[in-house]
Design an enzyme around this catalytic site. Structure first.
Site, PDB file in Angstrom:
ATOM      1  N   CYS A 158      -0.011   7.234   9.577  1.00  0.00           N
ATOM      2  CA  CYS A 158      -1.039   7.812   8.830  1.00  0.00           C
ATOM      3  C   CYS A 158      -1.850   8.819   9.843  1.00  0.00           C
ATOM      4  O   CYS A 158      -1.876  10.106   9.752  1.00  0.00           O
ATOM      5  CB  CYS A 158      -1.866   7.336   8.244  1.00  0.00           C
ATOM      6  SG  CYS A 158      -2.483   5.910   8.944  1.00  0.00           S
ATOM      7  N   GLN A 199      -5.601   7.002   4.823  1.00  0.00           N
ATOM      8  CA  GLN A 199      -4.634   6.373   5.457  1.00  0.00           C
ATOM      9  C   GLN A 199      -3.461   5.832   4.579  1.00  0.00           C
ATOM     10  O   GLN A 199      -2.124   5.614   4.700  1.00  0.00           O
ATOM     11  CB  GLN A 199      -5.030   5.377   6.351  1.00  0.00           C
ATOM     12  CG  GLN A 199      -5.567   4.005   5.552  1.00  0.00           C
ATOM     13  CD  GLN A 199      -6.842   4.241   4.971  1.00  0.00           C
ATOM     14  OE1 GLN A 199      -7.468   5.096   5.336  1.00  0.00           O
ATOM     15  NE2 GLN A 199      -7.165   3.075   4.141  1.00  0.00           N
ATOM     16  N   THR A 244       0.867  -1.157   0.123  1.00  0.00           N
ATOM     17  CA  THR A 244       0.074   0.149   0.000  1.00  0.00           C
ATOM     18  C   THR A 244       0.627   1.351   0.142  1.00  0.00           C
ATOM     19  O   THR A 244       0.822   2.139  -0.913  1.00  0.00           O
ATOM     20  CB  THR A 244      -0.857  -0.142   1.319  1.00  0.00           C
ATOM     21  OG1 THR A 244      -1.553  -1.053   1.381  1.00  0.00           O
ATOM     22  CG2 THR A 244      -2.027   1.200   1.345  1.00  0.00           C
ATOM     23  N   ILE A 245       1.739   1.301   1.081  1.00  0.00           N
ATOM     24  CA  ILE A 245       2.444   2.630   0.946  1.00  0.00           C
ATOM     25  C   ILE A 245       3.691   2.572   0.053  1.00  0.00           C
ATOM     26  O   ILE A 245       4.005   3.381  -0.760  1.00  0.00           O
ATOM     27  CB  ILE A 245       3.097   2.762   2.453  1.00  0.00           C
ATOM     28  CG1 ILE A 245       1.862   2.788   3.556  1.00  0.00           C
ATOM     29  CG2 ILE A 245       4.103   4.144   2.492  1.00  0.00           C
ATOM     30  CD1 ILE A 245       1.034   3.894   3.317  1.00  0.00           C
ATOM     31  N   HIS A 299      -1.299   6.702  19.729  1.00  0.00           N
ATOM     32  CA  HIS A 299      -1.330   7.823  18.870  1.00  0.00           C
ATOM     33  C   HIS A 299      -0.792   9.117  19.485  1.00  0.00           C
ATOM     34  O   HIS A 299      -0.012   9.892  19.048  1.00  0.00           O
ATOM     35  CB  HIS A 299      -2.741   8.279  18.150  1.00  0.00           C
ATOM     36  CG  HIS A 299      -3.286   6.781  17.459  1.00  0.00           C
ATOM     37  ND1 HIS A 299      -4.056   5.874  18.051  1.00  0.00           N
ATOM     38  CD2 HIS A 299      -3.036   6.379  16.276  1.00  0.00           C
ATOM     39  CE1 HIS A 299      -4.271   5.043  17.350  1.00  0.00           C
ATOM     40  NE2 HIS A 299      -3.752   5.276  16.309  1.00  0.00           N
ATOM     41  N   GLY A 300      -1.075   9.480  20.661  1.00  0.00           N
ATOM     42  CA  GLY A 300      -0.859  10.622  21.449  1.00  0.00           C
ATOM     43  C   GLY A 300       0.679  10.482  21.816  1.00  0.00           C
ATOM     44  O   GLY A 300       1.383  11.396  21.499  1.00  0.00           O
ATOM     45  N   HIS A 357      -9.717   7.191   8.238  1.00  0.00           N
ATOM     46  CA  HIS A 357      -9.693   7.452   9.559  1.00  0.00           C
ATOM     47  C   HIS A 357     -10.700   8.579   9.941  1.00  0.00           C
ATOM     48  O   HIS A 357     -10.469   9.553   9.128  1.00  0.00           O
ATOM     49  CB  HIS A 357      -8.415   7.276  10.228  1.00  0.00           C
ATOM     50  CG  HIS A 357      -7.562   6.435   9.962  1.00  0.00           C
ATOM     51  ND1 HIS A 357      -7.587   5.061  10.387  1.00  0.00           N
ATOM     52  CD2 HIS A 357      -6.399   6.185   9.394  1.00  0.00           C
ATOM     53  CE1 HIS A 357      -6.738   4.311  10.327  1.00  0.00           C
ATOM     54  NE2 HIS A 357      -5.684   4.845   9.437  1.00  0.00           N
ATOM     55  N   ARG A 365     -10.141   3.142  10.404  1.00  0.00           N
ATOM     56  CA  ARG A 365     -10.468   2.112   9.509  1.00  0.00           C
ATOM     57  C   ARG A 365     -10.119   0.760   9.785  1.00  0.00           C
ATOM     58  O   ARG A 365      -9.112   0.545  10.389  1.00  0.00           O
ATOM     59  CB  ARG A 365     -10.047   2.520   8.001  1.00  0.00           C
ATOM     60  CG  ARG A 365      -8.613   2.639   7.786  1.00  0.00           C
ATOM     61  CD  ARG A 365      -8.241   1.320   7.240  1.00  0.00           C
ATOM     62  NE  ARG A 365      -6.804   1.175   6.927  1.00  0.00           N
ATOM     63  CZ  ARG A 365      -5.869   0.762   7.900  1.00  0.00           C
ATOM     64  NH1 ARG A 365      -6.135   0.329   8.792  1.00  0.00           N
ATOM     65  NH2 ARG A 365      -4.577   0.696   7.355  1.00  0.00           N
ATOM     66  N   GLY A 402       4.488   2.090  11.410  1.00  0.00           N
ATOM     67  CA  GLY A 402       4.491   0.517  12.053  1.00  0.00           C
ATOM     68  C   GLY A 402       5.677   0.195  12.851  1.00  0.00           C
ATOM     69  O   GLY A 402       5.787  -0.549  13.608  1.00  0.00           O
TER      70      GLY A 402
HETATM   71  N1  LIG Z   1      -1.727   1.109   5.082  1.00  0.00           N
HETATM   72  C1  LIG Z   1      -1.787   2.141   6.061  1.00  0.00           C
HETATM   73  O1  LIG Z   1      -2.679   2.710   6.129  1.00  0.00           O
HETATM   74  C2  LIG Z   1      -0.676   2.891   6.465  1.00  0.00           C
HETATM   75  C3  LIG Z   1       0.482   1.926   6.757  1.00  0.00           C
HETATM   76  N2  LIG Z   1       1.738   2.717   7.350  1.00  0.00           N
HETATM   77  C4  LIG Z   1       2.924   1.896   7.539  1.00  0.00           C
HETATM   78  O2  LIG Z   1       3.678   1.549   6.444  1.00  0.00           O
HETATM   79  C5  LIG Z   1       4.259   0.219   6.613  1.00  0.00           C
HETATM   80  C6  LIG Z   1       3.663  -0.577   5.651  1.00  0.00           C
HETATM   81  O3  LIG Z   1       2.288  -0.560   5.450  1.00  0.00           O
HETATM   82  P1  LIG Z   1       1.493  -1.216   4.325  1.00  0.00           P
HETATM   83  O4  LIG Z   1       1.829  -0.619   3.109  1.00  0.00           O
HETATM   84  O5  LIG Z   1       0.166  -0.833   4.668  1.00  0.00           O
HETATM   85  O6  LIG Z   1       1.575  -2.668   4.289  1.00  0.00           O
HETATM   86  P2  LIG Z   1       1.163  -3.743   3.230  1.00  0.00           P
HETATM   87  O7  LIG Z   1       0.888  -4.960   3.640  1.00  0.00           O
HETATM   88  O8  LIG Z   1       0.287  -3.130   2.208  1.00  0.00           O
HETATM   89  O9  LIG Z   1       2.753  -3.740   2.279  1.00  0.00           O
HETATM   90  C7  LIG Z   1       3.934  -4.332   2.734  1.00  0.00           C
HETATM   91  C8  LIG Z   1       4.610  -4.961   1.669  1.00  0.00           C
HETATM   92  O10 LIG Z   1       5.639  -5.613   2.224  1.00  0.00           O
HETATM   93  C9  LIG Z   1       5.850  -6.718   1.530  1.00  0.00           C
HETATM   94  N3  LIG Z   1       6.756  -7.670   2.291  1.00  0.00           N
HETATM   95  C10 LIG Z   1       6.497  -8.540   3.233  1.00  0.00           C
HETATM   96  N4  LIG Z   1       7.526  -9.214   3.779  1.00  0.00           N
HETATM   97  C11 LIG Z   1       8.742  -8.748   3.257  1.00  0.00           C
HETATM   98  C12 LIG Z   1      10.136  -8.841   3.400  1.00  0.00           C
HETATM   99  N5  LIG Z   1      10.440  -9.691   3.979  1.00  0.00           N
HETATM  100  N6  LIG Z   1      10.727  -7.900   2.470  1.00  0.00           N
HETATM  101  C13 LIG Z   1      10.191  -6.979   1.737  1.00  0.00           C
HETATM  102  N7  LIG Z   1       9.014  -7.019   1.590  1.00  0.00           N
HETATM  103  C14 LIG Z   1       8.246  -7.867   2.464  1.00  0.00           C
HETATM  104  C15 LIG Z   1       4.297  -7.454   1.336  1.00  0.00           C
HETATM  105  O11 LIG Z   1       4.271  -8.405   0.426  1.00  0.00           O
HETATM  106  C16 LIG Z   1       3.557  -6.333   1.097  1.00  0.00           C
HETATM  107  O12 LIG Z   1       3.665  -6.027  -0.355  1.00  0.00           O
HETATM  108  C17 LIG Z   1       4.005  -0.199   8.127  1.00  0.00           C
HETATM  109  O13 LIG Z   1       4.994   0.221   8.927  1.00  0.00           O
HETATM  110  C18 LIG Z   1       2.419   0.460   8.206  1.00  0.00           C
HETATM  111  O14 LIG Z   1       2.225   0.652   9.689  1.00  0.00           O
HETATM  112  C19 LIG Z   1       1.666   4.001   7.571  1.00  0.00           C
HETATM  113  C20 LIG Z   1       0.698   4.519   7.214  1.00  0.00           C
HETATM  114  C21 LIG Z   1      -0.611   4.117   6.630  1.00  0.00           C
HETATM  115  O1  LIG Z   2      -0.465   3.660  10.797  1.00  0.00           O
HETATM  116  C1  LIG Z   2      -1.833   3.561  10.702  1.00  0.00           C
HETATM  117  O2  LIG Z   2      -2.761   3.474  11.518  1.00  0.00           O
HETATM  118  P1  LIG Z   2      -2.316   3.745  13.271  1.00  0.00           P
HETATM  119  O3  LIG Z   2      -1.853   5.331  13.344  1.00  0.00           O
HETATM  120  O4  LIG Z   2      -3.690   3.904  13.783  1.00  0.00           O
HETATM  121  O5  LIG Z   2      -1.376   2.637  13.915  1.00  0.00           O
HETATM  122  C2  LIG Z   2      -2.215   2.939   9.568  1.00  0.00           C
HETATM  123  O6  LIG Z   2      -3.411   3.220   9.330  1.00  0.00           O
HETATM  124  C3  LIG Z   2      -1.905   1.645   9.347  1.00  0.00           C
HETATM  125  O7  LIG Z   2      -2.373   0.807  10.436  1.00  0.00           O
HETATM  126  P2  LIG Z   2      -2.720  -0.653  10.633  1.00  0.00           P
HETATM  127  O8  LIG Z   2      -1.383  -1.096  11.401  1.00  0.00           O
HETATM  128  O9  LIG Z   2      -3.831  -0.871  11.396  1.00  0.00           O
HETATM  129  O10 LIG Z   2      -2.627  -1.221   9.356  1.00  0.00           O
END
Ligand SMILES: NC(=O)C1=CN([C@@H]2O[C@H](COP(=O)(O)OP(=O)(O)OC[C@H]3O[C@@H](n4cnc5c(N)ncnc54)[C@H](O)[C@@H]3O)[C@@H](O)[C@H]2O)C=CC1
Ligand SMILES: O=C(OP(=O)(O)O)[C@H](O)COP(=O)(O)O
Length: 334
Positions: free
Chosen positions: A141, A298, A12-13, A192-193, A217, A167, A111
């Site tokens: 986010c 997000q 996603t990110i 979050h705080g 969110h 969400r 994360g």
């Molecule tokens: N989705 C959200 O709403 C938000 C996420 N974040 C943070 O961003 C980070 C990534 O989250 P998302 O993009 O949502 O996760 P995601 O699950 O959508 O993407 C993560 C990607 O990493 C890959 N992956 C898994 N194991 C791996 C490995 N060993 N090496 C390389 N890639 C690997 C997965 O296949 C996937 O494509 C986390 O720290 C999350 O907390 C931050 C803001 C918002």
């Molecule tokens: O960083 C986020 O939310 P958070 O600030 O509530 O932990 C993103 O929405 C990812 O949250 P998730 O860990 O529930 O996928």
């Protein structure tokens, strides 16, 4: 000089940050990693983005599918100046040793714990703190959303209380719930705080609930004021705050559904709403208390922060120059 950027974790990110990097004239996207040759890997290949296996252990999957990778993560690290780690939460901390060994700067996501990096980052709040740094964490986010609006009115804040309505899952995530429940974070404050406090020094308590929606969110924010302010002054401040937009219920923005439709109407990639959406009518002052409600997309609000973090780490631009450049490149409205 163009900064050479790699993205580890093309989810996603990661995919949104990779796209944003390709929009910058001072950065070059060298490649992304995938763990398997799924549709996202094929799409990256079609876009001409070199795909690397996230580690050697994943190579057989690509070989079996006849998908030709450009190498593995260690090959990618040999080619880049900075790696954006967008792997699932907690994995970045484990990857850090690999990045250190390769002598490559790294950006981590929300994360991860704050201790993974030298600074927790929101561009408009503390860009300068990331100048020249090797390890920066772009906060989550929700923390980004809180920090954007709270830093704009920081001088008026005595104490913030915020209720976070989160969400349940991203739209592409069919495995997570709840489908028919509201799940409270029973520990108060929610994370979050304290996370906002890693970026700006304010008094803040948050509580949080996960609800069955995938779009955005929502935060209900209540502030005890240190000095008087009127609602119209807060509206004025937010109107002049970058990456914050005011939306009016009066104009049909009843819910997060219309906010996302607005992003679709802008023909934004992946309907990204990079800006924090504050409902104008929700901004009100009663006695020494200020209230407002905002929504956070997000999947995308942290994307411009990753781009600004890269500029800060390589001292390519000062704060406002970087924010302006990033905003223009992504069509951010102000
Ligand atoms: N989705 C959200 O709403 C938000 C996420 N974040 C943070 O961003 C980070 C990534 O989250 P998302 O993009 O949502 O996760 P995601 O699950 O959508 O993407 C993560 C990607 O990493 C890959 N992956 C898994 N194991 C791996 C490995 N060993 N090496 C390389 N890639 C690997 C997965 O296949 C996937 O494509 C986390 O720290 C999350 O907390 C931050 C803001 C918002
Ligand atoms: O960083 C986020 O939310 P958070 O600030 O509530 O932990 C993103 O929405 C990812 O949250 P998730 O860990 O529930 O996928």
């Amino acid at each position: 000089m163009k900064v050479k950027v790699g993205v580890n974790g093309y989810g996603t990110i990661g995919k949104r940050v990779a796209y944003a990097v390709t929009r910058q004239d001072d950065m070059k996207l060298i490649g992304v990693t995938k763990t398997k040759p799924d549709f996202e890997a094929y799409r990256a290949m079609e876009l001409g983005i070199p795909v690397y296996a996230a580690s050697e252990e994943f190579l057989p999957r690509f070989e079996k599918a006849g998908f030709e990778v450009a190498g593995t993560l260690s090959d990618l690290l040999n080619e880049v100046d900075v790696i954006v780690d967008a792997t699932p939460g907690g994995m970045g901390a484990k990857n850090k040793a690999v990045y250190e060994k390769a002598g490559v700067k790294a950006i981590f996501q929300g994360g991860e714990k704050a201790s993974v990096a030298e600074v927790s980052f929101v561009a408009q709040a503390n860009y300068e703190k990331a100048l020249g740094k090797d390890y920066v964490r772009v906060v989550s986010c929700n923390t980004t959303g809180l920090t954007r609006t709270l830093s704009a009115i920081q001088d008026y804040i005595d104490y913030v209380y915020a209720v976070m309505i989160r969400r349940a899952a991203d739209p592409n995530d069919a495995k997570r719930g709840p489908v028919n429940a509201i799940t409270p974070s029973v520990t108060v404050p929610s994370h979050h705080g304290p996370d906002v406090q890693t970026v700006i020094p304010i008094n803040i308590e948050t509580s949080a609930f996960v609800v069955p929606t995938t779009l955005m969110h929502v935060h209900s924010i209540m502030i005890e004021l240190k000095k008087p302010v009127e609602a119209k002054d807060v509206i004025d401040i937010f109107e002049n705050t970058t990456r914050v937009l005011l939306f009016e219920k009066e104009k049909g923005f009843d819910s997060t559904a219309q906010l996302i439709e607005f992003a679709r109407d802008l023909h934004r990639e992946w309907n990204n709403l990079y800006e924090i959406a504050v409902w104008k009518e929700s901004i009100s002052v009663r006695g020494n208390r200020l209230f407002y409600i905002q929504a956070v997309h997000q999947e995308s609000d942290v994307v411009p922060e990753n781009i600004d973090a890269i500029r800060a780490m390589f001292e390519l631009a000062d704060k406002w120059e970087s924010i302006k450049k990033t905003n223009e490149s992504l069509g951010i409205l102000k």
